[in-house]
Write a protein that holds these residues in place. Structure first.
Motif, PDB file in Angstrom:
ATOM      1  N   UNK A  54       0.847  -1.198   0.000  1.00  0.00           N
ATOM      2  CA  UNK A  54       0.000   0.000   0.000  1.00  0.00           C
ATOM      3  C   UNK A  54       0.882   1.247   0.000  1.00  0.00           C
ATOM      4  N   UNK A  55       1.896   1.260   0.850  1.00  0.00           N
ATOM      5  CA  UNK A  55       2.790   2.418   0.921  1.00  0.00           C
ATOM      6  C   UNK A  55       3.511   2.627  -0.408  1.00  0.00           C
ATOM      7  N   UNK A  56       3.969   1.545  -1.027  1.00  0.00           N
ATOM      8  CA  UNK A  56       4.643   1.634  -2.322  1.00  0.00           C
ATOM      9  C   UNK A  56       3.730   2.258  -3.377  1.00  0.00           C
ATOM     10  N   UNK A  57       2.506   1.766  -3.474  1.00  0.00           N
ATOM     11  CA  UNK A  57       1.575   2.278  -4.481  1.00  0.00           C
ATOM     12  C   UNK A  57       1.220   3.740  -4.216  1.00  0.00           C
ATOM     13  N   UNK A  58       1.060   4.091  -2.963  1.00  0.00           N
ATOM     14  CA  UNK A  58       0.766   5.493  -2.628  1.00  0.00           C
ATOM     15  C   UNK A  58       1.930   6.407  -2.984  1.00  0.00           C
ATOM     16  N   UNK A  59       3.147   5.951  -2.753  1.00  0.00           N
ATOM     17  CA  UNK A  59       4.321   6.765  -3.088  1.00  0.00           C
ATOM     18  C   UNK A  59       4.441   6.953  -4.591  1.00  0.00           C
ATOM     19  N   UNK A  60       4.187   5.881  -5.342  1.00  0.00           N
ATOM     20  CA  UNK A  60       4.232   5.980  -6.804  1.00  0.00           C
ATOM     21  C   UNK A  60       3.188   6.981  -7.287  1.00  0.00           C
ATOM     22  N   UNK A  61       1.981   6.895  -6.733  1.00  0.00           N
ATOM     23  CA  UNK A  61       0.916   7.813  -7.131  1.00  0.00           C
ATOM     24  C   UNK A  61       1.276   9.251  -6.760  1.00  0.00           C
ATOM     25  N   UNK A  62       1.926   9.444  -5.625  1.00  0.00           N
ATOM     26  CA  UNK A  62       2.348  10.782  -5.223  1.00  0.00           C
ATOM     27  C   UNK A  62       3.351  11.362  -6.220  1.00  0.00           C
TER      28      UNK A  62
END
Length: 95
Positions: A54-62
């Motif tokens: 979840x953290x990885x995907x959120x960082x990519x989206x950011x």
């Protein structure tokens, strides 16, 4: 010169004290999510813990949200229109 080296060089030339390296390790997982793989199936494709994913995907989206806001500078010193459009497209696929 590979992309990772180019990014690190750009970060250092702009005075970033803490370089943020490009790590392609999870690119396949991010791509699978963007292409519509279900969350359950995504979890079976990796040994990464759910919270870390979840953290990885959120960082990519950011990062994808920030790319279109970067300044354009002529002579290949800024973010191209094509990259801005691709970042927006990728964000739409991931969201």
């Amino acid at each position: 010169v590979d992309m990772k080296a180019r990014i690190l060089a750009a970060q250092m030339s702009h005075g970033l004290d803490i370089p943020i390296p490009l790590d392609p390790t999870f690119a396949g997982i991010v791509e699978a999510w963007a292409m519509g793989v279900s969350w359950t199936e995504l979890l079976t494709l990796t040994s990464v813990q759910e919270g870390d994913l979840i953290r990885l995907l959120r960082r990519v989206m950011d990062v994808l949200r920030q790319i279109p806001r970067l300044p354009y500078v002529p002579n290949d010193r800024g973010v191209s229109t094509a990259l801005r459009l691709q970042a927006r497209r990728a964000l739409t696929l991931m969201d």
